[in-house]
Design a protein around this motif. Structure first.
Motif, PDB file in Angstrom:
ATOM      1  N   MET A   1     -16.013  76.280  -4.047  1.00  0.00           N
ATOM      2  CA  MET A   1     -15.450  75.684  -2.891  1.00  0.00           C
ATOM      3  C   MET A   1     -16.215  76.229  -1.250  1.00  0.00           C
ATOM      4  SD  MET A   1     -14.390  72.836  -3.463  1.00  0.00           S
ATOM      5  CE  MET A   1     -13.323  72.527  -2.091  1.00  0.00           C
ATOM      6  N   LYS A   2     -16.810  75.918  -0.607  1.00  0.00           N
ATOM      7  CA  LYS A   2     -17.037  76.474   0.915  1.00  0.00           C
ATOM      8  C   LYS A   2     -16.764  76.001   2.665  1.00  0.00           C
ATOM      9  CE  LYS A   2     -22.146  77.468  -0.754  1.00  0.00           C
ATOM     10  NZ  LYS A   2     -21.534  77.603  -2.285  1.00  0.00           N
ATOM     11  N   PHE A   3     -15.930  77.639   3.418  1.00  0.00           N
ATOM     12  CA  PHE A   3     -15.332  77.355   4.454  1.00  0.00           C
ATOM     13  C   PHE A   3     -15.814  75.875   4.644  1.00  0.00           C
ATOM     14  CE2 PHE A   3     -14.595  77.803   8.697  1.00  0.00           C
ATOM     15  CZ  PHE A   3     -13.338  77.953   8.621  1.00  0.00           C
ATOM     16  N   ASP A   4     -17.654  75.728   4.940  1.00  0.00           N
ATOM     17  CA  ASP A   4     -17.982  75.083   5.550  1.00  0.00           C
ATOM     18  C   ASP A   4     -18.111  73.278   5.728  1.00  0.00           C
ATOM     19  OD1 ASP A   4     -18.682  76.836   7.862  1.00  0.00           O
ATOM     20  OD2 ASP A   4     -20.290  77.133   7.232  1.00  0.00           O
ATOM     21  N   VAL A   5     -17.515  73.320   4.554  1.00  0.00           N
ATOM     22  CA  VAL A   5     -17.455  71.836   3.714  1.00  0.00           C
ATOM     23  C   VAL A   5     -15.889  71.536   3.966  1.00  0.00           C
ATOM     24  CG1 VAL A   5     -17.272  70.755   1.709  1.00  0.00           C
ATOM     25  CG2 VAL A   5     -19.227  72.601   2.166  1.00  0.00           C
TER      26      VAL A   5
END
Length: 133
Positions: free
Chosen positions: A112-116
């Motif tokens: 998981m990525k913050f920007d997603v």
């Protein structure tokens, strides 16, 4: 950025059996000041809903002991929980269909990525603000 909606934090449920993965997602959600609950398997998640707990967004892994993510999503949707945004998450890119047919709103691959995650959280905040007006 805060997830505060009319004074109440966004309620997020993380359904993940691997503690490190739950911690990573919790860290991302903390940046939005979410109220976070963690369930270690699908059965625990279903039990939370049966107890009357309400969540704005739920991130659910696929492969877990006791009850899989898609099975839990199907049961949660069968309880009439249509308001919660359900995000299926997995390191396996080939499981999107299993999540979507179970009732998930969207699928995201790990890690998981913050920007997603940010636009999803913002969408839930906007939806909640619009329904509270």
């Amino acid at each position: 950025m805060t997830s505060s909606v009319q004074g109440s934090p966004l309620k997020a449920l993380i359904v993940e059996d691997v503690a490190v993965h739950a911690l990573i997602l919790s860290t991302i959600l903390c940046k939005f000041h979410c109220e976070i609950t963690v369930a270690e398997n699908g059965n625990e998640a279903v039990q939370l809903f049966l107890e009357g707990k309400k969540f704005d967004i739920m991130f659910c892994d696929k492969d877990m002991p006791v009850m899989s993510g898609p099975e839990a999503i199907e049961k949660i949707r069968a309880l009439g929980e249509s308001h919660v945004k359900i995000v299926g998450i997995s390191a396996d890119d080939n499981v999107q269909e299993a999540f979507m047919s179970a009732g998930a709103d969207v699928f995201l691959p790990k890690p998981m990525k913050f920007d997603v995650v940010r636009p999803m959280i913002q969408e839930v905040i906007n939806k909640k603000n619009n329904t509270m007006v």
